[in-house]
Design a protein around this motif. Sequence first.
Motif, short mmCIF file in Angstrom:
data_model
loop_
_atom_site.label_atom_id
_atom_site.label_comp_id
_atom_site.label_asym_id
_atom_site.label_seq_id
_atom_site.Cartn_x
_atom_site.Cartn_y
_atom_site.Cartn_z
N HIS A 1 0.28 2.49 -13.90
CA HIS A 1 1.35 2.66 -14.88
C HIS A 1 2.04 3.88 -14.60
O HIS A 1 2.55 4.45 -15.89
CB HIS A 1 0.74 2.30 -16.34
N PHE B 1 -4.69 5.15 -23.93
CA PHE B 1 -3.64 5.12 -22.84
C PHE B 1 -2.40 4.12 -23.38
O PHE B 1 -1.28 4.55 -23.27
CB PHE B 1 -3.93 4.65 -21.36
N PHE B 2 -2.82 3.01 -23.52
CA PHE B 2 -1.58 1.99 -23.94
C PHE B 2 -0.87 2.30 -25.36
O PHE B 2 0.16 2.02 -25.68
CB PHE B 2 -2.33 0.56 -24.17
N LYS C 1 1.58 4.31 -24.02
CA LYS C 1 2.59 3.75 -23.00
C LYS C 1 4.26 3.95 -23.49
O LYS C 1 4.44 3.48 -24.62
CB LYS C 1 2.35 2.35 -22.98
N MET D 1 -5.63 4.13 -14.99
CA MET D 1 -4.53 3.82 -15.64
C MET D 1 -3.17 4.59 -15.20
O MET D 1 -2.09 3.93 -15.27
CB MET D 1 -4.87 3.98 -16.94
N THR E 1 -8.54 3.24 -22.22
CA THR E 1 -7.70 2.30 -22.22
C THR E 1 -6.76 2.15 -23.33
O THR E 1 -5.42 2.19 -23.32
CB THR E 1 -8.21 0.79 -21.51
N ASP F 1 5.34 4.25 -16.59
CA ASP F 1 5.55 3.92 -17.92
C ASP F 1 5.02 5.05 -19.00
O ASP F 1 5.30 4.87 -20.14
CB ASP F 1 4.34 2.90 -18.33
N LEU F 2 4.26 6.21 -18.40
CA LEU F 2 4.18 7.40 -19.41
C LEU F 2 4.05 8.23 -18.70
O LEU F 2 3.61 8.33 -17.48
CB LEU F 2 3.08 7.02 -20.24
#
Length: 180
Positions: A92, A52-53, A56, A88, A49, A95-96
């Motif tokens: 999202h 991943f962020f 982002k 994820m 996570t 977002d990516l």
Amino acid sequence: PPGTAKTTVARLVATALHDAGILPSNHIVELTGGDMKGQYIGHTPRITTEMFFRAKGGVLFIDEAYSLTQGGSGNNFGLEAVSTLLKMMEDHRDDLVVIAAGYHREMDQFLASNTGLPDRFPKKLNFADYTDDELVEVISVMAKDNQLELAPGSREAFRERLPKQRSEHFANARVARTLF
């Protein structure tokens, strides 16, 4: 195959998607499948996570992604990373972009390891080994980038040496860099 510019292409994709207005940023987080595995139960989802962020708004590039699913039943951390990544990616998806890379056969096994993976990675690019002429051109570009000029006969000498370098694990542009 190794040395065929997979990471470079991922960086170019990040820039192109940003320039086209698809992604808000052109930044890329580069890691290997092993970077996403935790050391104890509950650690893997947190690491995955976090990675991943960090990506982002840009691109998450996972080289050697197949390492997440190799190792049989003792690879629960890798499978946990895949499950977290899939969740994820679904939550999202605007977002990516996630790019997974690796050797052809191993990547097919990776994609087959979880029914959700093929849908999340619908596009495949296959990178072929460079020809000897292409590798000589890589060496020429390296020389130019270093403000050097290849001596007469150098191209032929490199072209003659390259076939001797080829093996099952031929490293393409890395071999060219070593020869340079």
